[in-house]
Write an enzyme that holds these catalytic residues in place. Structure first.
Site, PDB file in Angstrom:
ATOM      1  CG  PHE A  13      -1.669   1.234   1.501  1.00 46.05           C
ATOM      2  CD1 PHE A  13      -2.252   1.984   0.481  1.00 46.05           C
ATOM      3  CD2 PHE A  13      -1.794   1.689   2.815  1.00 46.05           C
ATOM      4  CE1 PHE A  13      -2.939   3.155   0.764  1.00 46.05           C
ATOM      5  CE2 PHE A  13      -2.482   2.846   3.105  1.00 46.05           C
ATOM      6  CZ  PHE A  13      -3.047   3.590   2.080  1.00 46.05           C
ATOM      7  CB  THR A 135       3.758   1.774  13.275  1.00 46.35           C
ATOM      8  OG1 THR A 135       2.453   2.032  13.764  1.00 46.35           O
ATOM      9  CG2 THR A 135       4.435   0.785  14.210  1.00 46.35           C
ATOM     10  CG  ASP A 136       0.686   5.709  15.337  1.00 44.43           C
ATOM     11  OD1 ASP A 136       0.591   4.510  15.024  1.00 44.43           O
ATOM     12  OD2 ASP A 136      -0.247   6.520  15.193  1.00 44.43           O
ATOM     13  CD  GLU A 137      -0.628  -0.168  15.684  1.00 38.53           C
ATOM     14  OE1 GLU A 137      -0.691  -1.157  16.440  1.00 38.53           O
ATOM     15  OE2 GLU A 137      -1.154  -0.121  14.568  1.00 38.53           O
ATOM     16  CE1 TYR A 183       3.236  -3.551  12.137  1.00 38.19           C
ATOM     17  CE2 TYR A 183       1.727  -2.213  13.446  1.00 38.19           C
ATOM     18  CZ  TYR A 183       2.629  -2.334  12.395  1.00 38.19           C
ATOM     19  OH  TYR A 183       2.926  -1.248  11.601  1.00 38.19           O
ATOM     20  CE  LYS A 187       7.471  -1.283  11.425  1.00 37.00           C
ATOM     21  NZ  LYS A 187       8.159  -1.411  10.113  1.00 37.00           N
ATOM     22  CG  ASN A 212      -4.189   4.149  11.884  1.00 39.26           C
ATOM     23  OD1 ASN A 212      -3.215   3.925  12.595  1.00 39.26           O
ATOM     24  ND2 ASN A 212      -5.330   3.495  12.018  1.00 39.26           N
TER      25      ASN A 212
END
Length: 377
Positions: A13, A135-137, A183, A187, A212
């Protein structure tokens, strides 16, 4: 200046948007798209550039160290934009080992291959860049509060009509890591390896942590394309819990612009947060999607709201993510170009205009076609 840029995960993506941007914007660069073509990798995402002279596709697994050594050396890679990753939280809960292999060991193999090749050159690391997209996660979760009267600290024309926030805290580049899912843990580990290769070996690295993304070409297991497709087909819209979890949303083309800017002008060994300045509760976002899809399909207003189906909440579901992108704004002048309502309109129109693309993914035809094409390569 001619450069040889390796983009990993370029058939995915975000990766396909980065590849397209670089192929079109930098005709003197050679852009090598490396992708394993797992379920979320789709070369149909890049049909408009696949025959360009400065574009090359290579099918490979980033966790294969010998293959990474061969590719980096063969194509004389001097810049890497690393997007290849397993990214769906629900899948990580069911199969954490795959996420550890790809996101951790794959990143480590790529780092090592680049280190060995660049150290073998007369100029060494001069002019080289290893840019890791995260990622912000990795930061964990933020407290959720009533947005009434809470003003966002961000000043951006792109979101001038939406300044309220769902809390007073935001993820900064200095926020302590606190991942809650397999996940995000994978990361976080890969982020640490990237920074360790700079601190230990002097490798010129960059890390960005992004909110996101949404937009065209997103695999339809993710919320926005899934719900667009389900509304089109009259299928249920599964909402975790009460739909009160909050996410910050960024249009994917704005993310690609940020990656371009940071790759060329970002400070080596630094970290930049990339956010959309757009916090939405899931249930509010879903209602915007429903309204937009129904309107564009000519359906009566609100006729698809009955499809909303509340389901058991995800394990370890973080309540709120929100990115503070002021460092990126101040140092490099980046900000989102679209208000969220504009981005959603553009996104929904794209999926409705490309129903064959979506249907090929749902049916699995895209995997069969490209699987046969690259079976013996």
């Amino acid at each position: 200046m001619r450069r040889n840029i390796l983009v990993t995960g370029g058939a995915g993506f975000i990766g396909s948007h980065v590849v397209r941007l670089f192929v079109n914007k930098y005709p003197d660069y050679r852009i090598v798209n490396l992708d394993k073509l797992t379920y979320a990798g789709n070369l149909a995402n890049l049909k408009d550039v696949e025959n360009r002279a400065n574009y090359t596709f290579v099918k490979a697994d980033i966790a294969d160290l010998d293959e990474m050594r061969r590719i980096v050396g063969t194509y004389e890679i001097d810049g890497i934009i690393h997007l290849a990753a397993e990214s769906h939280v629900d899948r990580s809960i069911k199969d954490p080992f795959t996420f550890a292999r790809t996101n951790v060991m794959g990143t480590l193999a790529l780092l090592q291959a680049a280190k060995e090749y660049w150290e073998s050159l007369p100029e060494g690391y001069d002019g080289k860049r290893f840019y890791h997209i995260s990622t912000d996660e990795v930061y964990g979760a933020l407290e959720l509060t009533d947005p009434e009267g809470v003003e966002s600290p961000f000043s951006t024309t792109a979101s001038s009509e939406r300044r309220n926030a769902y809390g007073t805290e935001f993820f900064k580049e200095t926020t302590r890591y606190n991942p809650h899912s397999p996940y995000s843990a994978s990361k976080a580990s890969s982020d640490h390896f990237v920074r360790a290769y700079h601190d230990t070996y002097g490798m010129p690295t960059l890390v960005t942590n992004c909110s996101n993304n949404y937009g065209p070409y997103q695999f339809p297991e993710k919320l926005i394309p899934l719900f667009i497709n389900n509304i089109r087909r009259g299928k249920p819209l599964p909402v975790y819990g009460k739909g009160e979890n909050v996410r910050d949303w960024l249009f994917v083309e704005d993310h690609a612009r940020a990656i371009d800017l940071i790759f060329h002008r970002g400070k080596v060994a630094d970290t930049y947060n990339i956010g959309g300045f757009n916090e939405w509760k899931n249930i509010d976002l879903i209602k915007v999607i429903i309204e937009t899809v129904d309107r564009l399909l000519g359906n009566p207003k609100g006729c698809s709201e009955h499809l909303i189906t509340y389901v058991a909440d995800r394990q370890g579901h973080d309540m709120r993510y929100a990115i503070d992108s002021r460092k990126l704004q101040a140092e490099l002048g980046w900000e989102p170009s679209l208000q969220f309502e504009e981005g959603i309109e553009k996104t929904v129109r794209w999926y409705l205009d490309h129903q064959e693309w979506m249907d090929d993914i749902v049916s699995g035809d895209y995997e069969r076609y490209y699987g046969e094409m690259y079976a013996n390569r």
